[in-house]
Design a protein around this motif. Structure first.
Motif, mmCIF file in Angstrom:
data_model
loop_
_atom_site.group_PDB
_atom_site.id
_atom_site.type_symbol
_atom_site.label_atom_id
_atom_site.label_comp_id
_atom_site.label_asym_id
_atom_site.label_seq_id
_atom_site.Cartn_x
_atom_site.Cartn_y
_atom_site.Cartn_z
ATOM 1 N N LEU A 1 1.049 -1.151 -0.063
ATOM 2 C CA LEU A 1 0.068 0.050 0.047
ATOM 3 C C LEU A 1 0.744 1.135 -0.083
ATOM 4 C CD1 LEU A 1 -2.638 -1.070 2.578
ATOM 5 C CD2 LEU A 1 -2.915 -0.538 0.155
ATOM 6 N N TYR A 2 1.787 1.301 0.698
ATOM 7 C CA TYR A 2 3.007 2.676 0.811
ATOM 8 C C TYR A 2 3.246 2.618 -0.649
ATOM 9 C CZ TYR A 2 6.988 5.268 1.955
ATOM 10 O OH TYR A 2 8.094 5.957 1.738
ATOM 11 N N ARG A 3 3.843 1.314 -1.128
ATOM 12 C CA ARG A 3 4.586 1.647 -2.679
ATOM 13 C C ARG A 3 3.488 2.170 -3.645
ATOM 14 N NH1 ARG A 3 5.908 -3.567 -6.639
ATOM 15 N NH2 ARG A 3 7.193 -2.393 -8.108
ATOM 16 N N ARG A 4 2.240 1.679 -3.175
ATOM 17 C CA ARG A 4 1.144 2.130 -4.110
ATOM 18 C C ARG A 4 0.944 3.672 -4.160
ATOM 19 N NH1 ARG A 4 -5.207 0.434 -3.840
ATOM 20 N NH2 ARG A 4 -4.983 1.937 -2.131
ATOM 21 N N GLU A 5 1.158 4.332 -2.693
ATOM 22 C CA GLU A 5 1.167 5.692 -2.666
ATOM 23 C C GLU A 5 2.068 6.556 -3.272
ATOM 24 O OE1 GLU A 5 -1.184 7.849 -0.846
ATOM 25 O OE2 GLU A 5 -2.297 5.901 -0.993
ATOM 26 N N ARG A 6 3.144 5.781 -3.727
ATOM 27 C CA ARG A 6 4.404 6.423 -4.365
ATOM 28 C C ARG A 6 4.331 6.138 -5.820
ATOM 29 N NH1 ARG A 6 10.059 5.141 -1.374
ATOM 30 N NH2 ARG A 6 10.452 7.348 -2.417
ATOM 31 N N THR A 7 3.609 5.153 -6.382
ATOM 32 C CA THR A 7 3.568 4.947 -7.699
ATOM 33 C C THR A 7 2.333 4.773 -8.367
ATOM 34 O OG1 THR A 7 3.314 2.484 -7.155
ATOM 35 C CG2 THR A 7 5.567 3.326 -7.506
ATOM 36 N N GLY A 8 1.215 4.667 -7.532
ATOM 37 C CA GLY A 8 0.012 4.661 -8.129
ATOM 38 C C GLY A 8 -0.553 3.248 -8.621
ATOM 39 N N LYS A 9 0.303 2.382 -8.588
ATOM 40 C CA LYS A 9 0.232 1.013 -8.896
ATOM 41 C C LYS A 9 -0.065 -0.060 -7.991
ATOM 42 C CE LYS A 9 0.844 2.365 -13.341
ATOM 43 N NZ LYS A 9 -0.273 2.437 -14.335
ATOM 44 N N GLY A 10 -0.745 -1.331 -8.215
ATOM 45 C CA GLY A 10 -0.997 -2.380 -7.234
ATOM 46 C C GLY A 10 0.060 -3.171 -7.422
ATOM 47 N N SER A 11 0.174 -4.206 -6.801
ATOM 48 C CA SER A 11 1.228 -5.340 -6.892
ATOM 49 C C SER A 11 0.735 -6.637 -6.297
ATOM 50 C CB SER A 11 2.580 -4.882 -6.405
ATOM 51 O OG SER A 11 2.327 -4.420 -5.157
ATOM 52 N N HIS A 12 1.585 -7.722 -6.593
ATOM 53 C CA HIS A 12 1.189 -8.809 -6.071
ATOM 54 C C HIS A 12 2.248 -9.303 -4.851
ATOM 55 C CE1 HIS A 12 0.879 -13.489 -6.880
ATOM 56 N NE2 HIS A 12 0.395 -13.313 -5.496
ATOM 57 N N VAL A 13 1.834 -9.343 -3.619
ATOM 58 C CA VAL A 13 2.687 -9.704 -2.312
ATOM 59 C C VAL A 13 2.203 -11.045 -2.190
ATOM 60 C CG1 VAL A 13 2.954 -7.143 -1.886
ATOM 61 C CG2 VAL A 13 1.091 -8.514 -0.919
ATOM 62 N N ALA A 14 3.133 -11.613 -1.546
ATOM 63 C CA ALA A 14 3.128 -13.182 -1.162
ATOM 64 C C ALA A 14 3.953 -13.378 0.243
ATOM 65 C CB ALA A 14 3.392 -14.103 -2.218
ATOM 66 N N SER A 15 3.338 -14.368 0.861
ATOM 67 C CA SER A 15 4.129 -14.968 2.064
ATOM 68 C C SER A 15 3.696 -16.252 2.273
ATOM 69 C CB SER A 15 3.821 -14.115 3.391
ATOM 70 O OG SER A 15 4.891 -14.554 4.555
ATOM 71 N N ASN A 16 4.425 -17.014 3.089
ATOM 72 C CA ASN A 16 3.996 -18.604 3.360
ATOM 73 C C ASN A 16 4.363 -18.853 4.694
ATOM 74 O OD1 ASN A 16 6.749 -20.029 2.778
ATOM 75 N ND2 ASN A 16 6.809 -18.507 1.127
ATOM 76 N N LEU A 17 3.934 -19.978 5.147
ATOM 77 C CA LEU A 17 3.989 -20.765 6.244
ATOM 78 C C LEU A 17 5.436 -20.991 6.568
ATOM 79 C CD1 LEU A 17 0.637 -22.896 6.693
ATOM 80 C CD2 LEU A 17 1.494 -20.684 8.351
ATOM 81 N N MET A 18 5.939 -21.863 5.751
ATOM 82 C CA MET A 18 7.496 -22.555 5.543
ATOM 83 C C MET A 18 8.462 -21.057 5.681
ATOM 84 S SD MET A 18 9.387 -24.881 2.725
ATOM 85 C CE MET A 18 9.390 -23.429 1.523
ATOM 86 N N ALA A 19 8.194 -20.189 5.080
ATOM 87 C CA ALA A 19 9.184 -19.085 5.223
ATOM 88 C C ALA A 19 9.129 -18.658 6.461
ATOM 89 C CB ALA A 19 8.993 -18.250 4.149
ATOM 90 N N ASN A 20 7.796 -18.540 7.034
ATOM 91 C CA ASN A 20 7.845 -17.724 8.255
ATOM 92 C C ASN A 20 8.347 -18.552 9.313
ATOM 93 O OD1 ASN A 20 6.300 -14.938 8.490
ATOM 94 N ND2 ASN A 20 5.387 -16.081 6.880
ATOM 95 N N GLY A 21 8.108 -20.168 9.405
ATOM 96 C CA GLY A 21 8.946 -20.784 10.246
ATOM 97 C C GLY A 21 10.163 -20.889 10.362
ATOM 98 N N VAL A 22 10.976 -20.923 9.323
ATOM 99 C CA VAL A 22 12.390 -20.568 9.216
ATOM 100 C C VAL A 22 12.882 -19.312 9.763
ATOM 101 C CG1 VAL A 22 14.377 -21.086 7.707
ATOM 102 C CG2 VAL A 22 12.369 -22.409 7.206
ATOM 103 N N TRP A 23 12.283 -18.315 9.666
ATOM 104 C CA TRP A 23 12.245 -17.034 9.906
ATOM 105 C C TRP A 23 12.397 -17.137 11.465
ATOM 106 C CZ3 TRP A 23 14.950 -12.720 8.888
ATOM 107 C CH2 TRP A 23 14.597 -11.431 9.591
ATOM 108 N N ALA A 24 11.205 -17.674 12.194
ATOM 109 C CA ALA A 24 11.185 -17.822 13.806
ATOM 110 C C ALA A 24 12.392 -18.465 14.191
ATOM 111 C CB ALA A 24 10.025 -18.472 13.951
ATOM 112 N N ALA A 25 13.011 -19.505 13.296
ATOM 113 C CA ALA A 25 14.029 -20.505 14.105
ATOM 114 C C ALA A 25 15.529 -19.909 13.405
ATOM 115 C CB ALA A 25 13.763 -21.761 13.250
ATOM 116 N N SER A 26 15.268 -18.645 12.882
ATOM 117 C CA SER A 26 16.574 -18.120 12.033
ATOM 118 C C SER A 26 17.981 -17.944 12.720
ATOM 119 C CB SER A 26 15.999 -16.826 11.178
ATOM 120 O OG SER A 26 15.875 -15.719 12.118
ATOM 121 N N VAL A 27 18.052 -17.946 13.856
ATOM 122 C CA VAL A 27 19.132 -17.696 14.677
ATOM 123 C C VAL A 27 20.033 -19.142 14.493
ATOM 124 C CG1 VAL A 27 20.277 -17.199 16.760
ATOM 125 C CG2 VAL A 27 18.245 -15.774 16.236
#
Length: 401
Positions: free
Chosen positions: A190-216
């Motif tokens: 949404l912040y990027r859209r304020e600067r560019t006027g364009k929408g976009s596709h954003v994504a996230s997933n369970l696996m990536a967040n799990g590894v981020w939680a265990a990232s140390v």
């Protein structure tokens, strides 16, 4: 009167179980207008979660109250062309579209980014998956128990030792942290859209967040680090970063990282000033070398008083410690209440769990009860420009309920 930072923001929540809809809930807490799109008949299957074996019995649908508060419900059959046409029309006037359908299902239902973006160049299309958008597991279904908790190594890493059974997660334990990451992705877009006027596709997933939680520890492994033997509590390498059982069966955890300064204060609070000058424990190296002896001493000391007494003794002495909380503590937790971690529903005394971010000077809406299935279908369609005859035809075709 201000209704929230996101007043006027239109969000389509076409998702279920739990991270993606919870991200929409956070947007709604800050004033966004969220339409929950559900299949006719049973609705979002998450409505049924408390009826599954092992979940707490209640006259209230507590799971739905949490994830669907503030939202409006549109019962829409996306397997029908008429239903897809309704969604495309809604997307043309929306700011954010949220889904956690796998890529193949999105394609079948006509709700991919490529389907919706041509209708609205400002649309933020937010997709959440179990294992990511690409690769052989992109269409594999996943819950946080397997894709976040188990896949990341967290389920294994919290075991006391390698002989202990892997620890099961509780409902939403990974989903709710993932929801905050997904919310962050949406707000960034949404912040990027304020600067560019364009929408976009954003994504996230369970696996990536799990590894981020265990990232140390994950990063340590990526660096080729050598890991120490995993040890149970009784054999921990540091007695002052360990947990102890009190007289009443409750547990307390010490987290003294500034050990040289905090050690004398801890000994004094425990009524064991003699330990400060005990040659076995007088130095940090000595305490670590003889951690098993010190743990046994602490076990004996903590067992002499209930948790409430230890909290009194330890508070205000510069010591970092925490209570191992239980669910019974939460409804009357004064600190949670004082900080709006727990807030009442609108026109109700029942509390709910607030989303865990605050913005100074920005109002959050008071949580509203969740919708019944299809409760707002007609109103949503009218606002989208459908006349009564068109609504009747949609109902007749089964596309709307």
């Amino acid at each position: 009167m201000e209704k929230g930072i996101f007043e006027g923001l239109k969000v389509l929540d076409c998702a279920s179980f739990i991270a993606a809809p919870a991200a929409a809930t956070v947007l709604s807490d800050f004033g966004a207008d969220v339409i929950k799109i559900e299949p006719p008949g049973t609705g979002d299957p998450y409505r049924n979660l408390p009826n599954l074996p092992g979940y707490p019995a209640s006259q209230h649908n507590y799971a739905w109250m949490l994830e669907a508060r503030n939202k409006k419900s549109l019962a829409l059959d996306l397997s029908k062309p008429e239903g897809q046409a309704v969604l495309h029309r809604l997307a043309a006037d929306a700011d954010v579209f949220i889904t956690n359908y796998p890529p193949a299902v999105r394609a079948r239902l006509g709700i991919t980014h490529d389907h919706l973006a041509p209708h609205n160049e400002r649309l933020i299309y937010a997709s959440f998956t179990g294992y990511g958008e690409k690769g052989e597991e992109a269409n594999k279904p996943g819950f946080d128990s397997n894709a976040y908790w188990a896949r990341s190594g967290l389920m294994d890493l919290v075991r006391a030792d390698l002989d202990t059974t892997p620890a099961r997660s509780i409902a939403g334990m990974g989903d709710h942290p993932c929801a905050m990451a997904f919310y962050g992705a949406i707000v960034t877009a949404l912040y990027r859209r304020e600067r560019t006027g364009k929408g976009s596709h954003v994504a996230s997933n369970l696996m990536a967040n799990g590894v981020w939680a265990a990232s140390v520890l994950a990063q340590a492994k990526l660096c080729g680090a050598t890991f120490s033997e995993r040890r149970p509590r009784e054999r921990a390498l540091n007695a002052v970063t360990n947990h102890y059982k009190c007289q009443d069966g409750r547990w307390i955890i010490l987290s003294l990282l500034n050990e040289e300064r905090q050690w004398p204060a801890l000994a004094r609070c425990l009524g064991r000033e003699d330990l400060v000058n005990d040659e076995r424990f007088a130095t940090k190296a000595g305490r670590h070398q003889r951690s098993l002896e010190l743990i046994r001493i602490f076990d004996e000391v903590f067992a002499t008083q209930p948790l409430a007494e230890w909290r009194k003794r330890l508070d205000g002495n510069g010591l970092v410690f925490g209570v191992v909380g239980i669910l019974d503590d939460i409804p009357n937790d004064r600190q949670m209440l004082d900080n709006d971690v727990l807030v009442p529903f609108e026109n109700d005394t029942m509390l709910t769990v607030n989303s865990p971010i605050w913005v100074d000077g920005a109002k959050k809406v008071q949580p509203r009860r969740p919708p019944a299935l299809g409760e707002h279908s007609d109103d949503i369609l009218r606002q989208a420009g459908y006349d009564e005859a068109s609504i009747e035809r949609l109902r007749g075709s089964g596309a709307v309920a």
